[in-house]
Design an enzyme around this catalytic site. Structure first.
Site, mmCIF file in Angstrom:
data_model
loop_
_atom_site.group_PDB
_atom_site.id
_atom_site.type_symbol
_atom_site.label_atom_id
_atom_site.label_comp_id
_atom_site.label_asym_id
_atom_site.label_seq_id
_atom_site.Cartn_x
_atom_site.Cartn_y
_atom_site.Cartn_z
ATOM 1 C CE LYS A 87 -3.932 1.970 2.596
ATOM 2 N NZ LYS A 87 -4.819 1.789 3.764
ATOM 3 C CB SER A 162 -8.105 3.679 2.690
ATOM 4 O OG SER A 162 -7.278 3.093 3.672
ATOM 5 C CB SER A 186 -8.334 0.798 5.570
ATOM 6 O OG SER A 186 -9.063 1.975 5.406
HETATM 7 N N1 GLN Z 1 -13.175 4.413 6.256
HETATM 8 C C1 GLN Z 1 -12.463 4.767 7.439
HETATM 9 C C2 GLN Z 1 -11.991 6.192 7.350
HETATM 10 O O1 GLN Z 1 -12.198 6.789 6.367
HETATM 11 C C3 GLN Z 1 -11.343 3.817 7.689
HETATM 12 C C4 GLN Z 1 -10.130 4.097 6.926
HETATM 13 C C5 GLN Z 1 -8.949 3.278 7.346
HETATM 14 O O2 GLN Z 1 -9.076 2.238 8.014
HETATM 15 N N2 GLN Z 1 -7.779 3.742 6.979
HETATM 16 O O3 GLN Z 1 -11.421 6.730 8.248
#
Ligand code: GLN
Length: 498
Positions: A87, A162, A186
């Site tokens: 990532k 994400s 995410s």
């Molecule tokens: N969807 C969540 C956010 O926008 C989780 C994102 C994540 O785990 N990085 O914060």
């Protein structure tokens, strides 16, 4: 099946462990495996766009070196020679690391994240960096400054986020496995949307050194792979105590692969009734309950219970994560790294213009929200209250784990939405994190495993949560469930094989 140029694309159908075994046996070489991945990337990136950066030259060079070490008997581990994707919020020395943000469009780190170093030391070959929501803020990978990633099961749908690039790359066979990060779901949510398996470990298990911070008290790196065995083996390699991360934990129970036994007899599994109410898609609910039934038939004791406080997880999470983000992102000022506005008058305007031009709308929203909840007049009312709520949520899990080995539920309330449907209503998007974020607030481990598909053909993920340091319990339950199924890849992943 051979492709033009003689590359065996079926190498990418294999799990990471199976491919590494072939490499160890001398049936395939590490450079051949890397080339097969790169071919698949070339074939599918036009549709999927899972990567921000593909490092073809670096990967082939690394693969040659790994091959020599394997032949010399210096690399004997279970993942040696396997090509993987990282990532784009994990630093990689000499390789562009953007966090899918314009503000880091030219950031080439001088060091490598500890988790990635651990992989490289185990002989894993890094193919490139995967697309993500900008700074990991989002649930669809649509907030990336470098274009959207598409779901390999249906390119009209998002891959989740994400870590959408990592999960799409695994599903599309564009790598053998990937690393993602999970601040509020995410890893688990995009794994569920893409029909792959992902683990968020107990907070502190994997070093965050070199992971560009979003919400430091919540962030964890974890594996995304085709199955539970791969995930357990990868986690075993990346988990390490690290002096460079003061929140990293010294654990002597990281032999996660020892939990890969098809046996859940006597295991106590609780399903929070609060997870099954309104807001949960009917088809997802059916698939989750059917998965619970599989585990019951295998000898687990399954019952419903009241977890409580579920509705407070979202406001608490978005308050804490945004507060930490607003502080963490203050370092991107146009001076230390990344993008700087071209024209400005004076230092103040340079900061302002660089940040205004460099950050996208979702990141700005979080910075504003975070600065607001931390401001002197509102700190007690919002930030401190969120911290107290976080403590209560942890207590609710403590009570649950006094009774149950594993908590079972969905990873997400619905399957992957269509591209373009989510960003116009951020609040609605935040509500989609309902099942994943409480694990980050409590620091506990969670896994998402595929458990079927809906009538549109989109994958559904089963989430299993465990108490702190009890990864082995969720791995055992997930593995046992997986033994009752066969891995399904999207048609697109094998299309070129015709
Ligand atoms: N969807 C969540 C956010 O926008 C989780 C994102 C994540 O785990 N990085 O914060």
């Amino acid at each position: 099946m051979m492709q033009k140029g003689g590359t065996d694309v079926n190498l990418m159908d294999m799990t990471a462990l199976a491919l590494a075994k072939k490499i160890r046996a001398g049936e395939v070489s590490a450079p051949e495996a890397a080339r097969a991945a790169l071919e698949q990337i070339k074939r599918l990136e036009g549709t999927v766009h899972a990567y921000v950066t593909v490092d073809e030259e670096g990967a082939l060079k690394q693969a040659e070196e790994v091959q020599k070490k394997i032949e010399a008997g210096e690399l004997t581990g279970p993942l040696a020679g396997v090509p993987a994707a990282i990532k784009d919020n994990m630093c990689t020395k000499g390789l562009l690391t953007t966090c899918s943000s314009r503000i880091l469009e030219n950031f080439v780190p001088t060091y490598t994240a500890q988790a990635v170093e651990n992989l490289e030391a185990a002989g894993v070959v890094v193919l490139g960096k995967t697309n993500m929501d900008e700074f990991a803020m989002g649930s669809t990978t649509e907030t990336s400054a470098y274009g959207v990633t598409r779901n390999p099961w249906n390119p009209e749908h998002v891959p989740g986020g994400s870590s959408g690039g990592s999960c799409a790359a695994v599903a599309a066979n564009e790598c053998s496995f990937a690393l993602g990060s999970d601040t509020g779901g995410s890893i688990r949510q995009p794994s569920s949307f893409c029909g792959v398996t992902g683990i968020k470990p107990t907070y502190g298990t994997v070093s965050r050194y070199g992971l560009i911070a979003y919400g430091s008290s919540l962030d964890q790196i974890g594996p995304v792979a085709k199955d539970v065995s791969d995930c357990a083996a990868i986690l075993e390699v990346i988990a390490s105590w690290d002096r460079k991360d003061s929140t990293s934990i010294k654990r002597d129970d990281c032999d996660f692969t020892s939990a890969l036994t098809d046996d859940v007899k006597g295991m106590k599994i609780g399903i929070p009734r609060d997870y099954l109410g309104s807001g949960l898609d009917v088809e997802v609910k059916q698939a989750i309950l059917a998965a619970a039934e599989v585990l019951r038939e295998k000898g687990a004791e399954v019952e419903e219970f009241d977890l409580s406080l579920v509705e407070y997880a979202i406001p608490a999470y978005y308050t804490i994560a945004s507060a930490e983000a607003s502080s963490n992102l203050s370092r991107f000022d146009g001076i230390k790294y990344g993008y700087r506005a071209k024209e400005y008058e004076g230092l103040h305007q340079m900061y302002k213009k660089s940040r205004s031009e460099g950050f996208g709308p979702e990141v700005k929203r979080r910075i504003m929200l975070g600065s607001f909840v931390l401001s002197s007049g509102y700190y007690d009312a919002y930030y401190l209250k969120a911290l107290r709520t976080k403590a209560l949520i942890k207590q609710a899990f403590d009570r649950a784990f006094a009774k149950y080995d594993v908590i079972l539920g969905p990873a997400a309330p619905a399957t992957a939405p269509k591209l373009g449907e989510s960003l116009s209503n951020p609040l609605q998007m935040y509500l989609g994190d309902i099942y994943t974020i409480s694990a980050n607030l409590a620091g506990i481990p969670g896994i998402s495993v595929p458990c079927g598909r809906d009538s549109k053909g989109l994958p559904i993920g089963l989430q299993l949560l465990g108490d702190c340091f009890q990864e082995k319990k969720i791995i055992r339950a997930a593995y046992s469930f997986e033994c009752s199924r066969t891995y399904e890849a999207p048609a697109l992943a094998g299309k070129a094989v015709e």
